[in-house]
Design a protein around this motif. Structure first.
Motif, PDB file in Angstrom:
ATOM      1  N   CYS A 163       0.814  -1.215   0.000  1.00 46.85           N
ATOM      2  CA  CYS A 163       0.000   0.000   0.000  1.00 46.85           C
ATOM      3  C   CYS A 163       0.847   1.265   0.000  1.00 46.85           C
ATOM      4  N   SER A 164       0.504   2.183  -0.903  1.00 44.28           N
ATOM      5  CA  SER A 164       1.272   3.417  -1.045  1.00 44.28           C
ATOM      6  C   SER A 164       0.895   4.470  -0.008  1.00 44.28           C
ATOM      7  N   VAL A 165      -0.220   4.288   0.686  1.00 43.62           N
ATOM      8  CA  VAL A 165      -0.625   5.272   1.695  1.00 43.62           C
ATOM      9  C   VAL A 165      -0.604   4.708   3.117  1.00 43.62           C
ATOM     10  N   ARG A 166       0.125   3.610   3.304  1.00 41.52           N
ATOM     11  CA  ARG A 166       0.112   2.971   4.622  1.00 41.52           C
ATOM     12  C   ARG A 166       0.722   3.857   5.710  1.00 41.52           C
ATOM     13  N   ASP A 167       1.633   4.767   5.322  1.00 49.75           N
ATOM     14  CA  ASP A 167       2.271   5.611   6.332  1.00 49.75           C
ATOM     15  C   ASP A 167       1.302   6.597   6.976  1.00 49.75           C
ATOM     16  N   VAL A 168       0.195   6.881   6.286  1.00 50.16           N
ATOM     17  CA  VAL A 168      -0.792   7.801   6.853  1.00 50.16           C
ATOM     18  C   VAL A 168      -2.097   7.078   7.163  1.00 50.16           C
ATOM     19  N   CYS A 169      -2.021   5.760   7.330  1.00 54.98           N
ATOM     20  CA  CYS A 169      -3.231   4.952   7.511  1.00 54.98           C
ATOM     21  C   CYS A 169      -3.385   4.497   8.962  1.00 54.98           C
ATOM     22  N   ASP A 170      -4.530   4.811   9.566  1.00 57.24           N
ATOM     23  CA  ASP A 170      -4.803   4.400  10.943  1.00 57.24           C
ATOM     24  C   ASP A 170      -4.844   2.878  11.070  1.00 57.24           C
ATOM     25  N   TYR A 171      -5.463   2.251  10.102  1.00 59.66           N
ATOM     26  CA  TYR A 171      -5.593   0.794  10.125  1.00 59.66           C
ATOM     27  C   TYR A 171      -4.216   0.134  10.098  1.00 59.66           C
ATOM     28  N   TYR A 172      -3.340   0.649   9.220  1.00 58.21           N
ATOM     29  CA  TYR A 172      -1.997   0.062   9.130  1.00 58.21           C
ATOM     30  C   TYR A 172      -1.237   0.257  10.434  1.00 58.21           C
ATOM     31  N   LYS A 173      -1.372   1.450  11.010  1.00 55.19           N
ATOM     32  CA  LYS A 173      -0.703   1.716  12.298  1.00 55.19           C
ATOM     33  C   LYS A 173      -1.146   0.717  13.347  1.00 55.19           C
ATOM     34  N   LYS A 174      -2.453   0.488  13.402  1.00 51.64           N
ATOM     35  CA  LYS A 174      -3.009  -0.422  14.398  1.00 51.64           C
ATOM     36  C   LYS A 174      -2.488  -1.838  14.179  1.00 51.64           C
ATOM     37  N   VAL A 175      -2.533  -2.292  12.931  1.00 54.98           N
ATOM     38  CA  VAL A 175      -2.059  -3.641  12.610  1.00 54.98           C
ATOM     39  C   VAL A 175      -0.571  -3.759  12.889  1.00 54.98           C
ATOM     40  N   HIS A 176       0.164  -2.719  12.518  1.00 58.78           N
ATOM     41  CA  HIS A 176       1.613  -2.723  12.686  1.00 58.78           C
ATOM     42  C   HIS A 176       1.978  -2.796  14.165  1.00 58.78           C
ATOM     43  N   ILE A 177       1.319  -1.968  14.992  1.00 62.75           N
ATOM     44  CA  ILE A 177       1.600  -1.966  16.430  1.00 62.75           C
ATOM     45  C   ILE A 177       1.218  -3.289  17.051  1.00 62.75           C
ATOM     46  N   ASN A 178       0.059  -3.821  16.634  1.00 58.08           N
ATOM     47  CA  ASN A 178      -0.378  -5.104  17.171  1.00 58.08           C
ATOM     48  C   ASN A 178       0.609  -6.216  16.843  1.00 58.08           C
ATOM     49  N   SER A 179       1.145  -6.185  15.612  1.00 55.65           N
ATOM     50  CA  SER A 179       2.080  -7.241  15.230  1.00 55.65           C
ATOM     51  C   SER A 179       3.376  -7.109  16.018  1.00 55.65           C
ATOM     52  N   LEU A 180       3.768  -5.867  16.349  1.00 51.47           N
ATOM     53  CA  LEU A 180       4.963  -5.670  17.170  1.00 51.47           C
ATOM     54  C   LEU A 180       4.724  -6.190  18.583  1.00 51.47           C
ATOM     55  N   ASN A 181       3.523  -5.931  19.105  1.00 55.35           N
ATOM     56  CA  ASN A 181       3.201  -6.392  20.452  1.00 55.35           C
ATOM     57  C   ASN A 181       3.168  -7.908  20.540  1.00 55.35           C
ATOM     58  N   ASN A 182       2.880  -8.531  19.428  1.00 58.48           N
ATOM     59  CA  ASN A 182       2.773  -9.987  19.431  1.00 58.48           C
ATOM     60  C   ASN A 182       4.124 -10.680  19.350  1.00 58.48           C
ATOM     61  N   LEU A 183       5.175  -9.904  19.136  1.00 60.45           N
ATOM     62  CA  LEU A 183       6.506 -10.523  19.020  1.00 60.45           C
ATOM     63  C   LEU A 183       6.957 -11.136  20.353  1.00 60.45           C
TER      64      LEU A 183
END
Length: 215
Positions: free
Chosen positions: A195-215
């Motif tokens: 995705c070209s707009v993931r850096d400004v996407c709330d959904y991506y932020k949420k998924v990204h943070i969640n995946s980091l928390n799951n590490l």
DNA sequence: AACTCGGGGCA
DNA sequence: TGCCCAGAGTT
């Protein structure tokens, strides 16, 4: 650069030739095609209308068709009973109330049988180049993921989008979001890595943070 | 807000 | 074979 400006520019670069996927040559044909496109792909609509518009190109030729005949012509598209009934009634109302001319305003368009705010908006923007913001499932989903609108109804999402973007951007943005929704920001399993707009996407932020928390 | 209409395309 | 698709009307 604001968030909305960034989203617009990035999507424009990503999908340089985004446009309406429905085939039509007149406002009337666009109106019919858009009514047919509910819960159907534009490809399947085009496949049916290609022959249909060859034989019945305008309102007067449609008026010669019975409801059953319309039903038969569009049977390959889903929800065809409702659509045939609405198109049949819409043609008659167009003839007697509007002298056979497709209205160029939201209120009158939405009074036509089977025409809601989404279909009316598409006709206004595509056929008449009058600013309006059609909200379909793609726009609804993506505006929520990007954090552009948290509204729960399509009407409110449309209002939110119109408030956030300048009028002259609405038309292209509508196509950009739909193209984005089909290619990348899909309902199921969105392709966030592409995705070209993931850096400004709330959904991506949420998924990204969640995946980091799951590490 | 939930329910209904719906055949074809595609994985 | 199962899932999904450029929505709108009714209750």
């Amino acid at each position: 650069m604001t968030k909305t400006e960034k989203i617009y520019e990035l999507l424009k670069d990503t999908y340089p030739d985004a446009k309406c996927g429905l085939d039509y040559t007149t406002p009337f044909q666009l109106l019919v095609s858009t009514m047919l496109s509910a819960q159907a792909t534009d490809k399947s609509v085009n496949k049916v209308t290609e022959e249909l518009y060859m034989q019945y190109p305008d309102l007067d030729s449609f008026l010669k068709l019975s409801q059953d005949e319309i039903e038969e012509k569009i049977r390959k598209i889903g929800l065809y009973k409702n659509k045939a009934k609405n198109i049949y009634l819409m043609c008659r109302e167009l003839k007697c109330k509007y002298n056979g001319v497709v209205p160029q305003n939201m209120e009158d368009l939405m009074k036509l049988p089977g025409v809601g705010r989404k279909t009316a908006s598409v006709v206004l923007v595509e056929a008449f180049h009058i600013p309006a913001f059609p909200v379909d499932t793609h726009v609804f989903r993506i505006s929520r993921r990007l954090g552009l609108s948290k509204s729960t109804t399509a009407d409110k999402v449309s209002d939110d989008m119109m408030k956030k973007f300048p009028k002259y951007k609405w038309h292209l943005l509508h196509h950009l979001l739909i193209t984005h929704g089909r290619a990348t920001c899909t309902a199921k399993k969105p392709k966030c890595p592409d995705c070209s707009v993931r850096d400004v996407c709330d959904y991506y932020k949420k998924v990204h943070i969640n995946s980091l928390n799951n590490l």
